[in-house]
Scaffold this active site. Structure first.
Site: not given
Ligand code: GLY
Length: 556
Positions: A366, A438, A458
């Site tokens: 992310t 998250s 995450g």
């Molecule tokens: N894909 C990880 C989140 O959105 O927490």
């Protein structure tokens, strides 16, 4: 009773703010995970743009230079503060499940989960949201035309950029995955992970970005040849997308989660992020517990205990447009006071476990960036395609790497996702629904000024933001570089263990936590890549800081 971890001082000494240097004007600041994105953001300000313009540019450049983290084939949350009105809004650009999806597709005839179905290939990909968010920002609050704010990303995709050691390391980790995935060879060099300095060119992506800049995302991405290419590629890889799913995609403007803690105001992502709810619960409990230094074991114990409870309650969360979420009950002040009173200051609690055990690999990806402009407008944006290089599918002829966000749904209560997270019925997979996230872009405002922050990682995003916010609030003087570098620990209710980074926690610290009954799990790599900006009250200069973990090829 507690002691500071031995590595604290070392970590502070290793600070690196290279990605977040202020370009000279003390009234704006950008922090992002890649120096090319940060530099492009600063140039937007020099060209007269505002925080929204810079957010579009930074998001688009990150889509090109960090293709393993975020991109047009993914989604995210943009937390905005409008200085003129003092109002705040969250642009929810989370991906949605396609209309033909059914949980049964993810199980075999014997009712066993089909290995990897939610993380690779066509079923793993949800309908992307980032292009719609870029379009929405351009119409809602930008000053510059979209073709100009997208220009830096277009140039980098077309002309290429030299990959950095972080790219090399991540491509090495995912080399086999990329070799096997449709279209993903673009991220390799002759079928192998590239070496440092390899120039990565993404000409198809450049054309797609250019079209979005000229025609807007509704025409250039969600309809027409790009949409057709995505549907074709996803369905050839076992997916169930329809053109109508793309045409129907809309961002949602949501009221952010906003709460007070000891004179400060904290604003964070709303559902379908679990982050703002968890922060509100954690601070709501900590308000009764008098926390001190987050690395002192007495306080670390309290922080772990409130995280344990907040993550237990996460089982009740899901997309608020599809599920009845008992938010008022979860955030009720009386209930949080009772929860806090139930925490033993000397002993780890033992909460009833979820249905059964199960773990996953937990290697997510992310990205986050934080921006403040001259007028005081702010953007905190956390964007993702989920795991490293998402589903691995690059839609034919478009350069768009698709997410594997379907893994964030709960397939069944006793099955953990890739972040070892359980969920409940509220996060069950359903057509048109957004999976629980998250991601926790946040603003923290107090007498000192305003902190804009967030991180990838995450489920560990939530604890990162909580720890940094607590430390920010505790100190009268802001040391932004220290905040983003703090050694981290994490608890998410299940598995019942305190995860700690490999550096920064002394043997004495560990022994003290274990004496209280905590099971420690040393994760072999540091996590997160926090990006923060701070605007002091009054005339002080805005500051920016990037997590040193990003510069040293962190795992996050
Ligand atoms: N894909 C990880 C989140 O959105 O927490």
């Amino acid at each position: 009773m507690g002691r500071r971890p031995a590595g604290c001082i070392l970590a502070v000494a290793l600070l690196c703010g290279a990605m977040a240097a202020n370009a000279g004007d003390p009234r704006f600041a950008v922090a992002s995970a890649h120096p090319l994105a940060t530099a492009a953001g600063y140039r937007v300000f020099e060209n007269g743009g505002n925080a929204c313009d810079a957010a579009i540019t930074v998001a688009a450049v990150l889509a090109v230079v960090e293709p393993y983290s975020s991109g047009l084939g993914g989604g995210g949350f943009f937390l905005l503060h409008d200085a003129a009105s003092g109002s705040q809004v969250m642009i929810d650009a989370r991906e949605v499940a396609p209309s033909a999806v059914r949980p049964a597709l993810f199980f075999d005839d014997a009712g066993r989960p089909r290995a990897g179905a939610s993380v690779r290939g066509g079923l793993a990909a949800a309908i992307p949201g980032l292009p719609a968010a870029i379009d929405h920002l351009a119409r809602r609050c930008a000053k510059l035309p979209l073709h100009s704010t997208l220009a830096p990303a277009i140039a980098l995709a077309r002309d290429g950029f030299a990959v950095d050691p972080r790219y090399v390391r991540i491509a090495q980790m995912r080399e086999k995955f990329l070799q096997e995935a449709a279209g993903a060879g673009v991220f390799l060099d002759n079928g192998r992970a590239p070496g440092p300095g390899h120039v990565l060119r993404q000409p198809d992506l450049a054309v797609t970005l250019q079209r979005i800049g000229r025609e807007g995302a509704a025409r250039a991405f969600y309809r027409g040849t790009v949409a057709e290419g995505m549907v074709r590629t996803v369905n050839a890889a076992g997916g169930v997308w329809q053109s109508a799913d793309l045409e129907a995609y809309r961002v949602v403007e949501r009221v952010p989660q906003r709460f007070r803690y000891r004179g400060a105001t904290i604003t964070a992502a709303a559902l379908p992020s679990a982050g703002g709810v968890a922060l509100a619960q954690a601070f709501g409990m900590l308000a009764h517990l008098d926390p001190g230094d987050i690395h002192e074991t007495g306080t670390a114990h309290l922080v772990v205990e409130v995280l344990r409870r907040a993550f237990r309650d996460r089982l009740a969360l899901g997309d608020p447009d599809h599920a009845a979420v008992p938010l008022a009950e979860l955030l009720d002040g009386g209930r949080l006071r009772v929860e806090a009173a139930g925490i033993d200051r000397r002993r780890a609690s033992s909460l009833a476990p979820p249905v059964s055990d199960g773990t996953g690999p937990g290697s997510g990806n992310t990205t986050h960036f934080s921006i403040i402009d001259r007028e005081g407008n702010r953007v905190a944006a956390t964007l993702t395609i989920n795991l490293l290089f998402g589903s691995g599918l690059v839609a034919q002829g478009t350069g768009v790497l698709l997410n594997n966000q379907m893994d964030d749904f709960t397939l069944c209560p006793d099955l953990a996702n890739s972040f070892r997270l359980r969920g409940g019925e509220a996060n069950a997979m359903a057509p048109g629904k957004r999976p629980l996230s998250s991601m926790t872009p946040a603003f923290v405002e107090d007498d000192k000024g305003v902190l804009v922050l967030g991180a990838p990682g995450g489920s560990r995003i939530i604890s990162q933001v909580l720890l940094a916010a607590l430390e920010y609030l505790r100190h009268p003087v802001v040391d932004l570089k220290r905040l983003v570098a703090l050694p981290r620990y994490h608890h998410q209710y299940w598995p019942d263990r305190v995860e700690i980074e490999p550096e920064g926690f002394s043997a004495e610290w560990r022994a003290a936590m274990e004496r209280m009954g905590h099971r420690l799990h040393v994760v072999n790599r540091r996590w997160g890549n926090m990006q923060a900006v701070f605007q002091p009250r009054g005339d002080g200069a805005a500051q920016a800081a990037s997590d040193p973990r990003g510069g040293d090829v962190a795992w996050y």
